[in-house]
Design a protein around this motif. Structure first.
Motif, PDB file in Angstrom:
ATOM      1  N   ALA A   1      24.380  22.275  46.470  1.00 40.79           N
ATOM      2  CA  ALA A   1      24.843  21.049  47.154  1.00 40.79           C
ATOM      3  C   ALA A   1      25.830  20.309  46.254  1.00 40.79           C
ATOM      4  CB  ALA A   1      23.643  20.174  47.489  1.00 40.79           C
TER       5      ALA A   1
ATOM      6  N   SER B   1      29.194  22.256  45.971  1.00 45.01           N
ATOM      7  CA  SER B   1      30.041  22.126  47.169  1.00 45.01           C
ATOM      8  C   SER B   1      30.699  20.752  47.198  1.00 45.01           C
ATOM      9  CB  SER B   1      29.187  22.337  48.422  1.00 45.01           C
ATOM     10  OG  SER B   1      29.972  22.156  49.565  1.00 45.01           O
TER      11      SER B   1
ATOM     12  N   CYS C   1      28.794  26.516  50.825  1.00 45.31           N
ATOM     13  CA  CYS C   1      27.665  26.219  51.738  1.00 45.31           C
ATOM     14  C   CYS C   1      27.238  27.472  52.493  1.00 45.31           C
ATOM     15  CB  CYS C   1      28.058  25.127  52.713  1.00 45.31           C
ATOM     16  SG  CYS C   1      28.310  23.544  51.897  1.00 45.31           S
TER      17      CYS C   1
END
Ligand code: SDX
Length: 429
Positions: free
Chosen positions: A137, A140, A262
């Motif tokens: 996370a 990204s 992702c």
């Protein structure tokens, strides 16, 4: 674009209409039916969920023969590249199409070093992520934020700007990955150093602390170099297709790479390397190492359980990368003088898979994710960082695929069709 030939036509008859569709043949003699005129000529579309039979592009970058277990980047075999090259050279090869000469490699490495730091304002992002945030996370978010810090790199019309873009992404994503790990364990971040190689820098940023003068273990650095090469590209896989789909709308490279990160995160794709370790740990903790039970569960259609690290859309033989990763895992453990009960369990599980008719009849073999996590583990890299390692390795491949899509004079925005099965027209009143 290397040679693609028209080698005849396919005849399609629908009702009383017959059309001829060109047959295309690539440089490795793969054949395709060119259906670009299909809907205009017949009003029909094709139906192919998951794009199992559908080619989205022509490409010069990576060749896979899934039946023979062949993988080549720009014509070079994966074993040769993994045995003789630096990851940085392979990144250059994927993006530029040739291995760098000494001058080109020096310049590329200089760019990597000069752009290895993160903007000070980006560092504060890490403070606002919770410690338990998954590093994919964070990675990204960092990737897409680069477009705010370096808008000047939108332009990819010059070779120099492309090199800047590529090296900035390659270098800063490696730094961001290490920073996210340090943040998650409450340690101060460690800045990149000009005197270390790409892999040495990553290991130093991960494991150096103010109280220990961390020495990079050359065995670990060499293993990391090889692992990154194994992951560098894999033609039109899920995440590469996402990078290209986002880029086809003319969104910038950083946004495209962020989307690819992702897509890679999913357990059916790059996330599998983390899930393999968690699966092996569960087999020991919950099933007392009972491989037979796990094999039966994987075969049971009423059980959603899947053997992680097994099976592949393209490889219907042993993934050539998995062969290298398996040997590497053993070598690294032997050289570090450690052993890991999960490795013995993994080998026992592999033997059971290879001997079982269910897997044989479906051509299911270990894939790249089956052994790579065990090697990262031996190197001291935490489990939730394994997919980040996959992403760092894959960045040059994503960039090469994105640039090739942008350079295609016939390129169009990606927009698949569908067969509608919902309610026919109805009125509200
Ligand atoms: C990567 O595309 C790439 O190149 C990806 C990658 C890259 O470098 O970019 O190589 C990286 O993503 C490797 C794959 C990592 N994922 C996993 O290890 C997750 C476990 N594997 C599976 O979920 C599956 O094998 C996939 C997702 C990898 C492939 O899925 P497909 O091609 O859609 O195959 P499928 O699901 O249609 O399976 C075909 C049959 C089915 O049985 P039947 O319906 O014919 O009876 O094989 C069975 C499946 O049930 N099957 C499995 C299985 N994988 C497939 N059964 C048990 N365990 C498995 N792992």
């Amino acid at each position: 674009m290397l040679n693609i030939k028209n080698t005849g036509t396919a005849t399609l008859t629908i009702g009383d209409k017959t059309i001829k569709l060109p047959i295309l043949e690539g440089s490795e003699h793969e054949k395709a039916i060119d259906i670009r005129a299909l809907r205009k000529e017949t009003g029909f579309i094709t139906y192919d969920p998951g794009f199992v039979n559908t080619g989205c592009c022509k490409s010069d970058i990576t060749y896979i023969d899934g039946e023979k277990g062949i993988l080549r980047y720009r014509g070079y075999g994966i074993n040769d590249l993994a045995d003789t090259c630096e990851f940085v050279e392979v990144a250059y090869l994927l993006v530029h199409g040739t291995l760098p000469n000494k001058k080109q490699q020096t310049e590329f490495s200089e760019h990597l070093n000069n752009h290895s730091m993160l903007h000070e304002d980006m560092r504060h992002f890490f403070n606002n992520f919770p410690d338990h945030a998954h590093p994919m996370a964070t990675l990204s978010a960092m990737a897409v934020s680069l477009s705010s810090f370096y808008p000047e790199l939108e332009d990819t019309s010059t070779q120099e700007n492309i090199d800047y873009k590529v090296t900035r992404l390659l270098s800063k994503m490696r730094t961001a990955a290490a920073f996210s790990y340090k943040k998650s364990i409450g340690h101060p971040i460690v800045q990149p150093r000009h005197d270390l190689t790409y892999c040495e820098n990553f290991l130093n940023m991960m494991f150096s602390t103010p109280v220990n003068n961390y020495q990079v273990d050359p065995i670990v650095a060499k293993a990391l170099n090889k692992l990154l090469i194994l992951h560098a590209d894999h033609e039109q896989n899920c995440s590469a297709s996402v990078v290209k789909m986002v880029g086809s709308s003319e969104a910038n490279l950083y946004a495209s790479i962020s989307a690819g990160i992702c897509a890679l995160w999913g357990p059916l794709h790059g996330g599998a390397n983390q899930h393999v370790i968690e699966m092996l740990e569960r087999i020991i903790e919950e099933d007392n190492g009972d491989v037979k039970k796990v094999i039966e569960r994987a075969k049971d259609k009423n059980d959603s359980f899947r053997l992680m690290g097994v099976g592949h859309r393209v490889y219907k033989s042993y993934d050539p990368r998995a062969k290298v990763a398996k040997q590497m895992c053993k070598d690294v453990l032997a050289k570090l003088g450690t052993n890991d009960p999960l490795v013995d369990l993994a080998q026992e599980l592999e033997e059971a898979v290879l001997a079982d008719e269910y897997f044989q009849s479906r051509s299911l073999y270990p894939n790249i994710d089956f052994y790579t996590g065990l090697t990262y583990r031996a190197m001291g890299i935490p489990t939730n960082m394994f997919t980040v390692m996959f992403a760092i390795g894959r960045i040059p491949g994503w960039i090469a695929q994105w640039l090739e899509m942008k350079e295609d004079p016939h390129g169009r925005i990606g927009r698949p069709r569908q067969i509608y099965t919902g309610p026919t027209q109805r009125s509200i009143s």
